[in-house]
Design an enzyme around this catalytic site. Structure first.
Site, PDB file in Angstrom:
ATOM      1  N   LYS A 245       0.883  -1.401   0.096  1.00  0.00           N
ATOM      2  CA  LYS A 245       0.060  -0.130   0.036  1.00  0.00           C
ATOM      3  C   LYS A 245       0.970   1.239  -0.058  1.00  0.00           C
ATOM      4  O   LYS A 245       2.039   1.443   0.937  1.00  0.00           O
ATOM      5  CB  LYS A 245      -1.049  -0.061   1.224  1.00  0.00           C
ATOM      6  CG  LYS A 245      -2.176  -0.965   1.040  1.00  0.00           C
ATOM      7  CD  LYS A 245      -2.690  -1.249   2.547  1.00  0.00           C
ATOM      8  CE  LYS A 245      -3.657  -0.060   2.503  1.00  0.00           C
ATOM      9  NZ  LYS A 245      -4.238  -0.164   3.907  1.00  0.00           N
TER      10      LYS A 245
HETATM   11  C1  E4P Z   1      -7.822   0.297   4.253  1.00  0.00           C
HETATM   12  O1  E4P Z   1      -6.969  -0.107   3.695  1.00  0.00           O
HETATM   13  C2  E4P Z   1      -7.512   1.066   5.378  1.00  0.00           C
HETATM   14  O2  E4P Z   1      -6.875   0.257   6.297  1.00  0.00           O
HETATM   15  C3  E4P Z   1      -8.765   1.291   6.233  1.00  0.00           C
HETATM   16  O3  E4P Z   1     -10.118   0.797   5.457  1.00  0.00           O
HETATM   17  C4  E4P Z   1      -8.804   2.622   6.692  1.00  0.00           C
HETATM   18  O4  E4P Z   1     -10.329   2.706   7.350  1.00  0.00           O
HETATM   19  P1  E4P Z   1     -10.670   3.634   8.652  1.00  0.00           P
HETATM   20  O5  E4P Z   1     -11.570   4.718   8.108  1.00  0.00           O
HETATM   21  O6  E4P Z   1     -11.451   2.726   9.590  1.00  0.00           O
HETATM   22  O7  E4P Z   1      -9.304   3.884   9.414  1.00  0.00           O
END
Ligand code: E4P
Length: 216
Positions: A85
């Site tokens: 990522k």
């Molecule tokens: C995606 O890969 C992220 O880890 C995640 O969905 C972030 O979402 P949040 O808004 O729950 O932090």
């Protein structure tokens, strides 16, 4: 349509995979820190030990292109089925372009606007992660944002897949799938809520009440 679990918590990952419907894990630096560690490699190894050959998406912890590239190349050697990522930023996009040339899978993350993902797709990202509820929290419709990404990619025949991320509840999952997201990533609790319905449980009880035969 694929479902990933969004956590670095081993118990939740096990519970999620035990459902038999989850094929990957997404983490980010906050999720890893929540487990009381900043050792990404060990956490990935622990995750791998309980998910068979499932996919793992994990994030670099850097801002500039050179450091993102260094970390991404290193992390990609740690696991046979890992996707890196990379933040969708001015530092991240050149790194994604370079990693694509090396056949390293990437997910352009922290997406808040459909237009951003055009750069990620052009750079050859494997995935883009649309942050639905974090976008909603800014007063902008996160689902419309993801719909625009899906439409644009479809019209262009873009290979980059769309991950519905920042998902809070079962209806977010349904909405994401209806809009055409390739992957939904959500915490374990969301998948449990998606399956558990009070009327289903009540009806099971109704059907089983008075059934005394122990064998079939
Ligand atoms: C995606 O890969 C992220 O880890 C995640 O969905 C972030 O979402 P949040 O808004 O729950 O932090």
């Amino acid at each position: 349509m694929r479902f990933f679990v969004d956590t670095a918590n081993i118990d939740d990952i096990k519970r999620a995979f035990d459902l038999g419907i989850i094929t990957g894990v997404t983490t980010n630096p906050v999720l890893i820190r929540r487990e009381g560690t900043q050792d990404i490699r060990t956490r990935i190894e622990k995750i791998r030990a309980c998910i068979g050959d499932g996919e793992i998406l994990t994030q670099v912890v850097a801002r500039d292109t050179d450091e993102i590239l260094r970390q991404a190349k290193l992390i990609s050697t740690w696991d046979p089925n890992i996707t890196i990522k990379v933040p969708l930023t001015l530092g991240g996009i050149p790194a994604i372009a370079e990693l694509s040339k090396m056949n390293i899978r990437t997910c352009a993350t922290v997406v808040f606007d459909a237009a951003q993902t055009l750069a990620a797709a052009a750079a050859g990202a494997t995935y883009v992660a649309a942050f639905l509820n974090r976008t909603n929290a800014l007063g902008i419709d996160g689902f419309k944002m993801m719909e625009d990404i899906i439409d644009a990619f479809k019209k262009q025949g873009t290979k980059t897949q769309v991950v519905a991320a920042s998902v809070e509840n079962a209806h977010d999952v349904l909405r994401s799938v209806k809009l055409g997201a390739d992957v939904v990533t959500a915490p374990y609790s969301v998948y449990e809520a998606l399956i558990r319905n009070t009327a289903s449980y009540a009806t099971v009880e109704e059907f089983l009440t008075g059934w005394s035969c122990k064998e079939i």
